[in-house]
Structure formats: structure tokens, C-alpha cells
Write an enzyme that holds these catalytic residues in place. Sequence first.
Site, short mmCIF file in Angstrom:
data_model
loop_
_atom_site.label_atom_id
_atom_site.label_comp_id
_atom_site.label_asym_id
_atom_site.label_seq_id
_atom_site.Cartn_x
_atom_site.Cartn_y
_atom_site.Cartn_z
N ASP A 38 0.83 -1.20 0.00
CA ASP A 38 0.00 0.00 0.00
C ASP A 38 0.87 1.26 0.00
OD1 ASP A 38 0.87 -0.09 2.62
OD2 ASP A 38 -1.12 -0.24 3.51
N SER A 39 2.19 1.06 0.01
CA SER A 39 3.13 2.16 -0.25
C SER A 39 2.87 2.81 -1.59
CB SER A 39 4.57 1.64 -0.20
OG SER A 39 4.72 0.51 -1.04
N ASP B 3 -0.77 -6.41 -0.15
CA ASP B 3 -1.17 -5.73 1.07
C ASP B 3 -2.69 -5.68 1.18
OD1 ASP B 3 0.63 -4.86 2.99
OD2 ASP B 3 1.25 -3.11 1.84
N LYS C 49 -0.94 -9.55 3.24
CA LYS C 49 -0.24 -8.99 4.39
C LYS C 49 -1.18 -8.11 5.21
CE LYS C 49 3.02 -5.72 3.92
NZ LYS C 49 2.52 -4.61 4.80
N GLU D 55 -1.50 -5.65 8.88
CA GLU D 55 -0.79 -4.90 9.90
C GLU D 55 -1.52 -5.00 11.23
OE1 GLU D 55 -0.08 -0.85 8.86
OE2 GLU D 55 0.79 -1.33 6.90
N GLU E 62 9.09 -3.80 10.69
CA GLU E 62 9.58 -2.54 10.13
C GLU E 62 10.06 -1.59 11.22
OE1 GLU E 62 7.98 1.07 7.18
OE2 GLU E 62 6.76 -0.73 7.50
#
Length: 278
Positions: free
Chosen positions: A58-59, A97, A126, A128, A194
Site C-alpha cells: 500500500d506504499s 497488502d 499482508k 498490519e 519494520e
Amino acid sequence: MSVHPQADQPSSNRKPVSLATLRKAKETGEKLTMLTCYDYSFAKAMDAAGVDLLLIGDSLGMVVQGHDSTLPVTLEDISYHTACVARAKPAAMVVADMPWGSYQVSPEQAYESAAQLMAVGAQMVKLEGGAWLGPTVRFLTERGIPVCAHLGLTPQSVHTLGGYKVQGRGAAGDQLIADAKALQDAGAAIVLVELIPTPLGKRLEEALQVPTIGIGAGPHTTGQVLVLHDILDVTPGKKARFVKNYLAQAGSVQAAFAAFVQEVKSGAYPQPEHGFSE
């Protein structure tokens, strides 16, 4: 001049990266490589260079769309870019993501979102978050969806965390280890971490049975991930300490990807200056 890519041809003759490949790397000490990837052409180039995992991060909200955080990225955005990458038919594993708001409500919501990403070519998703995501991770993995857990600096929680800063210092490191173990026990196949102190990255690698992938987490994790635009030095503004410009030393995009793979595999990257103290 027109270009007619052969979308039906595999990117390389490598054996496809599987969950068994990742587990073996953890067992043998082989280093894994991951880069963010958002389209067909870069997927082809990264795969030819031997990158193990391609992350549709999602960067993309920041480096592709120009937002100041990852929060505006939608499930449709990730689905579109995942499909672009998957059309390259890479031997590398395609990891997508789960964007903000697509999995936090319930395991059922997460499954619907993950199923959409898997349908367009993702092989892993992925998420978070810490131990609270355990039921969701279990729900997905029991239904055949591999999961990468993301701990440490979690950009979707940037406002709660107070900005982009090192996580896991002091007692918070113990909590991160506990969260990682809980997510592993729930079925997570990988733990991505991270922006944490190098000593904590070592503790995490030693504490888990599944592979760890680090970004700004020191040299001890099973593998390393960087953002495509960072290693090619096209991200505007100040670069994070862990970023290395591979294009400058390699001279071409393809050679930059190959250099990243070689340096991670050999242990030449990251160096102490790329990490953080307790």
C-alpha cells in the site's frame, strides 16, 4: 514503436517460490529478498534478477499516487496493481497488502477482501497489527489464504504511533515478540517487521519458527524488503536510514535489482549504519 509483451510467458525458468521454499530458507539460514512491485514490467525485471517475493504494497499510495500516507489506498487499487504484477507470471511469490479498512472489522470482512486479491493473482496477503489479529489470521489460513503479519512500524496506524519513528524500544520489544508469537501460532507464514532496533530484530528471528522479513530491522532477519522507488533513488525528499541507492552503483535498473539480491544473499546488506540502536 509499439511494444507487444508476451504476457503468457513466465518471467524466468526459476522454480516457483512456495511456502516450502520460505520454510526451508528459515531452516538453512538462506536469506530471502523482497521488493515492492506495482506493475508488469518491473515484475518481469525483478523476477529475472532472482527476487524471492514481490510485494504489492500500500506504499503505492505514496510513491505512485502521491498521497502523504498509505491510508487513502483502496482494495480496488491493490487489486488492480496485483493483477498487473501477476500477469508477469513470476516465479517469485506475489504478496498483496490488505489496505486500511479492508480487514479490521471482522475475520469475515478480511476473508472477502483477501479472496478478491487472491482471485486476481495474489499468493499471500499482508496484514498490519498485533495479537488482536490472531483470530483473523487463523480464519484466513484455515481457508487456504497464506498470511504475512506486519509488526513494528505499521504505516496504517501512523497517527496512533505518532509518526514514522522506531518502534519496539525498551519494554515494547517484549510486546512485539509476544505479538509475533501469537500471530505465528495463529498460522502466519511470515512476519514482516519494520523500523525496530537491530538487537530486537535478532531476538525476533531467534524467537520465531517462521521466516522474518525486515525493513530497517537489522541484518539478522531471514530476509530483507525495500521499496522499489527507494532503491532506484526516485522517491522525493529525505531517505530513511535503511535505504540504499542500488541504481547508483549498478548503472541500470536490472543490475540494481540483481545487486540488491546479491548483497542480501551474501549478507553485505544491511550494514550497521542501516540499523537502529535500542
